[in-house]
Motif scaffolding. Structure first.
Motif, short mmCIF file in Angstrom:
data_model
loop_
_atom_site.label_atom_id
_atom_site.label_comp_id
_atom_site.label_asym_id
_atom_site.label_seq_id
_atom_site.Cartn_x
_atom_site.Cartn_y
_atom_site.Cartn_z
N ILE A 67 -7.49 8.66 11.25
CA ILE A 67 -6.11 7.37 10.83
C ILE A 67 -4.89 8.69 11.39
O ILE A 67 -5.18 9.49 11.36
CB ILE A 67 -6.08 7.59 8.97
N THR A 68 -4.08 7.63 11.81
CA THR A 68 -3.42 8.59 13.20
C THR A 68 -2.01 8.20 12.25
O THR A 68 -0.58 8.87 12.94
CB THR A 68 -3.10 7.69 14.28
N GLU A 69 -1.98 7.51 11.81
CA GLU A 69 -0.33 6.70 10.94
C GLU A 69 0.03 5.92 9.45
O GLU A 69 -0.97 5.61 9.10
CB GLU A 69 0.59 5.99 11.92
N ALA A 70 0.88 6.41 8.81
CA ALA A 70 0.55 5.55 7.83
C ALA A 70 1.82 5.26 7.46
O ALA A 70 3.27 5.96 7.71
CB ALA A 70 0.38 6.14 6.40
N PHE A 71 2.45 3.91 6.89
CA PHE A 71 3.75 3.50 7.48
C PHE A 71 3.99 2.30 6.21
O PHE A 71 3.02 1.75 5.63
CB PHE A 71 4.50 2.51 8.73
N ARG A 72 4.77 2.39 5.88
CA ARG A 72 4.84 1.56 4.22
C ARG A 72 6.27 0.68 5.03
O ARG A 72 7.18 0.90 5.35
CB ARG A 72 5.91 2.43 3.22
N GLY A 73 5.84 -0.75 4.38
CA GLY A 73 6.52 -1.60 4.41
C GLY A 73 7.62 -1.86 3.34
O GLY A 73 7.84 -1.21 2.72
N GLU A 74 8.34 -3.22 2.60
CA GLU A 74 9.22 -3.80 1.25
C GLU A 74 8.17 -2.91 0.43
O GLU A 74 8.89 -1.83 -0.74
CB GLU A 74 9.23 -5.18 1.67
N GLU A 75 6.75 -2.97 0.58
CA GLU A 75 6.21 -2.93 -0.92
C GLU A 75 5.13 -1.99 -1.29
O GLU A 75 4.33 -1.06 -1.90
CB GLU A 75 6.02 -3.87 -1.67
N LEU A 76 3.86 -2.09 0.53
CA LEU A 76 2.78 -2.09 0.26
C LEU A 76 3.09 -1.31 2.01
O LEU A 76 4.01 -1.10 2.37
CB LEU A 76 2.25 -3.09 0.87
N LEU A 122 7.83 6.37 -3.65
CA LEU A 122 6.60 5.77 -2.40
C LEU A 122 5.57 5.93 -2.25
O LEU A 122 5.10 4.68 -1.52
CB LEU A 122 6.98 6.24 -0.76
N GLY A 123 5.55 6.57 -3.44
CA GLY A 123 3.64 6.07 -3.26
C GLY A 123 2.42 6.88 -2.16
O GLY A 123 1.78 6.49 -1.94
N LEU A 124 3.40 7.97 -1.81
CA LEU A 124 2.67 8.70 -1.17
C LEU A 124 2.01 10.67 -1.69
O LEU A 124 3.09 10.83 -2.03
CB LEU A 124 3.37 8.65 -0.30
N TYR A 125 0.89 11.05 -1.21
CA TYR A 125 0.90 12.02 -1.81
C TYR A 125 -0.45 12.44 -1.26
O TYR A 125 -0.98 12.59 -0.37
CB TYR A 125 -0.09 11.35 -3.51
N ALA A 126 -0.01 14.53 -1.27
CA ALA A 126 -1.32 14.66 0.00
C ALA A 126 -1.80 15.96 -1.16
O ALA A 126 -0.85 16.48 -2.04
CB ALA A 126 -0.36 15.21 0.55
N CYS A 127 -3.32 16.24 -1.00
CA CYS A 127 -4.22 17.04 -1.39
C CYS A 127 -4.47 17.77 -0.96
O CYS A 127 -4.90 17.94 0.03
CB CYS A 127 -4.56 16.71 -2.59
N GLY A 128 -5.31 18.66 -1.38
CA GLY A 128 -6.21 19.51 -0.21
C GLY A 128 -6.49 21.41 -0.69
O GLY A 128 -5.07 21.78 -1.53
N ASP A 129 -6.86 22.23 -0.12
CA ASP A 129 -6.96 23.46 -0.60
C ASP A 129 -5.73 24.13 -0.15
O ASP A 129 -5.31 25.17 -0.52
CB ASP A 129 -8.61 24.14 -0.06
N TRP A 130 -5.11 24.10 0.62
CA TRP A 130 -3.91 24.67 1.26
C TRP A 130 -2.61 24.09 0.34
O TRP A 130 -1.56 25.08 0.40
CB TRP A 130 -3.43 23.48 2.72
N CYS A 131 -3.05 23.01 -0.83
CA CYS A 131 -2.12 23.24 -2.02
C CYS A 131 -1.77 23.86 -2.96
O CYS A 131 -1.42 24.70 -4.06
CB CYS A 131 -1.84 21.79 -2.05
N LEU A 132 -3.57 25.30 -2.87
CA LEU A 132 -4.17 26.01 -3.79
C LEU A 132 -4.29 27.13 -3.80
O LEU A 132 -3.29 27.88 -2.86
CB LEU A 132 -4.02 24.98 -5.18
#
Length: 328
Positions: free
Chosen positions: A129-138, A296-306
């Motif tokens: 996945i190279t891009e994530a974009f949001r329309g009006e709601e989704l 926005l409904g956008l989140y990130a997680c990973g070992d680098w967050c802790l």
């Protein structure tokens, strides 16, 4: 339940931790991974009939929540305690280690845990996945071939920080945080010997120019390969200095350092395999838990967050799922 599923990019421990928590809360999820199988740095490597852990070698459980989860994994047969004959090496001298930390490994390989966590959850492999974009709601995801995936109600990015930054572009503040995280590389080499090496060493922390860690795979529970397979990890500094060295040259140098260090004769190996983990771990620990833009409904997680550890990755995935569920 959300009308559209939740997209999770990355199937390492963090992404799978979030996916499991959301699935158990009744949410539909769809996972994506650029690799052919799940696991990230916990994925196993294969050479003929030999399977070994080239990335994460073991993990510890300090947090109560994670410790309870690990015990559940143990009851399921996914993990077991590993108590190797542990040594340390300094200035080329081996000595027994006094480290009594309880260590865990997946059985019969580290990837057993991530495969069990994935279970029957829907996943698309070999999809970068190279891009994530949001329309009006989704949300819509775009892969490296230009194909679109979606729609999705929310997106969780569970990739190494440098890769996450680009996927968080719709939330510039989150993208900037991810971009600020420096991650260290690690060169890893596996060596398979037809005759077991005549040594008591099963694991060793090395304070040397090149080597940082070495482990004997057959000392781990559930490993029953025909060869005596060893995994060597280079130091972050050496790996960074030799980032673009060929795999053959890396193998030659680390094998030489191993032969000088180990207290026995080292014959020519039956096989060698080198792998460069470009984003092995963050240079420092953080206390973010997870990154979130709930609006926005956008989140990130990973070992680098802790913490940069397996435990940190799992806890971060749990935190991303918790924050997401709070705002549904």
């Amino acid at each position: 339940m959300s009308k559209a599923p939740i997209a999770i990019i990355g199937t390492g421990i963090a992404g799978l931790s979030a996916a499991r928590a959301l699935h158990e809360a009744g949410q539909a999820v769809q996972l994506f991974d650029k690799s052919r199988r799940c696991g990230g740095r916990m994925s196993g490597k294969h050479v003929d009939t030999e399977v070994f852990d080239l990335g994460a070698q073991y993990f510890t459980a300090r947090d109560r929540r994670f410790a309870e989860t690990v015990r559940c994994w143990q009851n399921e047969g996914w993990t077991a305690e590993w108590s190797p004959n542990l040594f340390q090496a300094r200035a080329g001298q081996l000595s027994p280690s006094t480290d009594e930390q309880l260590r865990w490994v997946g059985t019969p390989q580290m990837a057993s845990i991530t495969r069990a966590l994935l279970g029957e959850l829907p996943v698309t492999f070999s999809c970068r996945i190279t891009e994530a974009f949001r329309g009006e709601e989704l949300w819509t995801l775009v892969d490296g071939a230009g194909a679109s995936h979606g729609p999705f109600s929310q997106v969780i990015v569970a990739t190494p920080a440098p890769q996450a930054s680009a996927l968080l572009a719709e939330a510039p503040k989150l993208a900037a945080v991810a971009a600020s995280v420096a991650m260290e590389p690690t060169w890893a080499v596996a060596l398979g010997f037809a005759t077991p090496l005549d040594t008591n060493v099963e694991g060793c922390f090395v304070q040397d120019d090149a080597l940082d860690w070495l482990a004997r795979e057959r000392s781990k529970p559930g490993r029953d390969g025909h060869l005596d397979t060893w995994v060597l990890h280079a130091t972050h500094q050496w790996s960074r200095q030799h980032l673009d060295l060929s795999k053959e040259a890396v193998t030659e140098q680390l094998l030489g350092a191993f032969a000088e260090l180990i207290d026995c004769v080292v014959p020519a190996p039956e096989f060698t395999l080198a792998h460069r983990w470009l984003y092995a771990r963050p240079t420092q620990a953080h206390e973010w838990g997870a990154l979130a833009d709930a609006g926005l409904g956008l989140y990130a997680c990973g070992d680098w967050c802790l913490s940069g550890r397996v435990e940190g990755a799992w806890l971060s995935g749990q935190e991303a799922a918790r924050r997401l569920l709070e705002h549904l």
